[in-house]
Design a protein around this motif. Structure first.
Motif, PDB file in Angstrom:
ATOM      1  N   PRO A 174      17.664 -16.824 -22.259  1.00 41.77           N
ATOM      2  CA  PRO A 174      19.093 -17.000 -22.003  1.00 41.77           C
ATOM      3  C   PRO A 174      19.870 -15.813 -22.597  1.00 41.77           C
ATOM      4  O   PRO A 174      19.766 -15.534 -23.796  1.00 41.77           O
TER       5      PRO A 174
ATOM      6  N   ARG B 125      25.713 -14.189 -32.895  1.00 38.62           N
ATOM      7  CA  ARG B 125      26.350 -12.881 -32.723  1.00 38.62           C
ATOM      8  C   ARG B 125      26.281 -12.095 -34.033  1.00 38.62           C
ATOM      9  O   ARG B 125      26.473 -12.695 -35.099  1.00 38.62           O
TER      10      ARG B 125
ATOM     11  N   THR C 288      24.920 -22.603 -29.951  1.00 44.64           N
ATOM     12  CA  THR C 288      24.092 -22.750 -28.741  1.00 44.64           C
ATOM     13  C   THR C 288      22.621 -22.819 -29.144  1.00 44.64           C
ATOM     14  O   THR C 288      21.886 -23.730 -28.728  1.00 44.64           O
TER      15      THR C 288
HETATM   16  P1  ADP Z   1      27.126 -17.469 -31.350  1.00 41.46           P
HETATM   17  O1  ADP Z   1      27.798 -18.756 -31.772  1.00 41.46           O
HETATM   18  O2  ADP Z   1      27.070 -16.438 -32.425  1.00 41.46           O
HETATM   19  O3  ADP Z   1      27.600 -16.932 -30.005  1.00 41.46           O
HETATM   20  P2  ADP Z   1      25.129 -18.786 -29.945  1.00 41.46           P
HETATM   21  O4  ADP Z   1      24.189 -19.780 -30.546  1.00 41.46           O
HETATM   22  O5  ADP Z   1      26.243 -19.268 -29.082  1.00 41.46           O
HETATM   23  O6  ADP Z   1      25.650 -17.875 -31.119  1.00 41.46           O
HETATM   24  O7  ADP Z   1      24.342 -17.747 -29.051  1.00 41.46           O
HETATM   25  C1  ADP Z   1      23.074 -17.338 -29.436  1.00 41.46           C
HETATM   26  C2  ADP Z   1      22.256 -17.060 -28.210  1.00 41.46           C
HETATM   27  O8  ADP Z   1      22.352 -18.161 -27.308  1.00 41.46           O
HETATM   28  C3  ADP Z   1      22.689 -15.865 -27.359  1.00 41.46           C
HETATM   29  O9  ADP Z   1      22.296 -14.632 -27.894  1.00 41.46           O
HETATM   30  C4  ADP Z   1      21.950 -16.188 -26.085  1.00 41.46           C
HETATM   31  O10 ADP Z   1      20.549 -15.970 -26.234  1.00 41.46           O
HETATM   32  C5  ADP Z   1      22.226 -17.679 -25.976  1.00 41.46           C
HETATM   33  N1  ADP Z   1      23.478 -17.924 -25.239  1.00 41.46           N
HETATM   34  C6  ADP Z   1      24.711 -18.186 -25.753  1.00 41.46           C
HETATM   35  N2  ADP Z   1      25.620 -18.342 -24.778  1.00 41.46           N
HETATM   36  C7  ADP Z   1      24.956 -18.149 -23.609  1.00 41.46           C
HETATM   37  C8  ADP Z   1      25.335 -18.169 -22.218  1.00 41.46           C
HETATM   38  N3  ADP Z   1      26.601 -18.394 -21.842  1.00 41.46           N
HETATM   39  N4  ADP Z   1      24.377 -17.947 -21.294  1.00 41.46           N
HETATM   40  C9  ADP Z   1      23.105 -17.715 -21.670  1.00 41.46           C
HETATM   41  N5  ADP Z   1      22.688 -17.680 -22.940  1.00 41.46           N
HETATM   42  C10 ADP Z   1      23.592 -17.898 -23.909  1.00 41.46           C
END
Ligand code: ADP
Length: 136
Positions: free
Chosen positions: A8, A109, A120
Motif C-alpha cells: 500500500p 510519515r 493506518t
Molecule cells: P501516518 O499516520 O504517518 O500517515 P500511516 O499509518 O497513515 O502513517 O501510513 C503508513 C503507511 O500506510 C504508508 O506509508 C502506506 O504504506 C500506508 N498508507 C497510508 N495511507 C494510505 C493510502 N491512502 N493508500 C495506500 N496506502 C496507505
C-alpha cells in the motif's frame, strides 16, 4: 517466501513507497505477484459541498500515474490497484480479496517520528488475516 504481496503506497510519501516496493520484490517467490495499492480517501459529505465532483476521479488518475511511474522507475513488475474509502479498511479488503500472504506497510510519515507506528499501519497490523511487515 511469499506469493502475493500487497504494497500500500501513500502517494504523499513516494520515498516510503519506493522502499517498501523494493523490499517486496526481495521477499517474493519466483512467479509471485506484487499488488501496488493506493486508496483514495473519501471526503465526508458535510465537507464536500464546495468540492468539485470530479475530485475523487482526479485523485485516482493522479495516483495511477504516480504508481505507474514508480513501477517504471524500479523495473519491478506489479499490478496496480486503486480503491476508494478509508485506507486501512481498503488495504485489508484488498489483501483478503486477492488472497495475499503478506502486506508490507511503512510505519509512519518521517515527520511524525515521535510515533512508533501510524494509524493506518496500526489498524492493518491489528486486523490483517495474513502476515504484515511494518517497515521502519
Ligand atoms: P501516518 O499516520 O504517518 O500517515 P500511516 O499509518 O497513515 O502513517 O501510513 C503508513 C503507511 O500506510 C504508508 O506509508 C502506506 O504504506 C500506508 N498508507 C497510508 N495511507 C494510505 C493510502 N491512502 N493508500 C495506500 N496506502 C496507505
Amino acid at each position: 517466501m511469499f506469493k502475493k504481496i500487497i504494497v500500500p503506497v501513500d502517494i504523499a510519501t513516494p520515498e516510503k513507497g519506493l522502499d517498501i516496493f523494493t523490499k517486496a520484490a526481495s521477499l517474493m517467490d519466483e512467479g509471485g505477484q506484487i499488488v501496488l495499492l493506493h486508496v483514495v480517501e473519501e471526503v465526508p459529505t458535510y465537507l464536500a459541498i464546495d468540492i468539485p465532483v470530479d475530485m475523487i476521479e482526479n485523485a485516482a488518475n493522479e495516483a495511477q500515474d504516480r504508481l505507474t511511474e514508480l513501477r517504471a522507475r524500479t523495473g519491478i513488475d506489479a499490478t496496480i490497484e486503486l480503491r476508494i474509502g478509508p485506507p486501512a479498511r481498503e488495504i485489508l479488503a484488498c489483501a483478503e480479496e486477492q488472497g495475499a500472504d503478506l502486506i508490507i506497510i511503512a510505519s509512519h510519515r518521517p515527520d511524525f517520528s515521535n510515533y512508533l507506528i501510524g494509524s493506518t499501519a496500526d489498524r492493518v497490523v491489528r486486523h490483517a488475516k495474513c502476515s504484515v511487515l511494518v517497515r521502519r
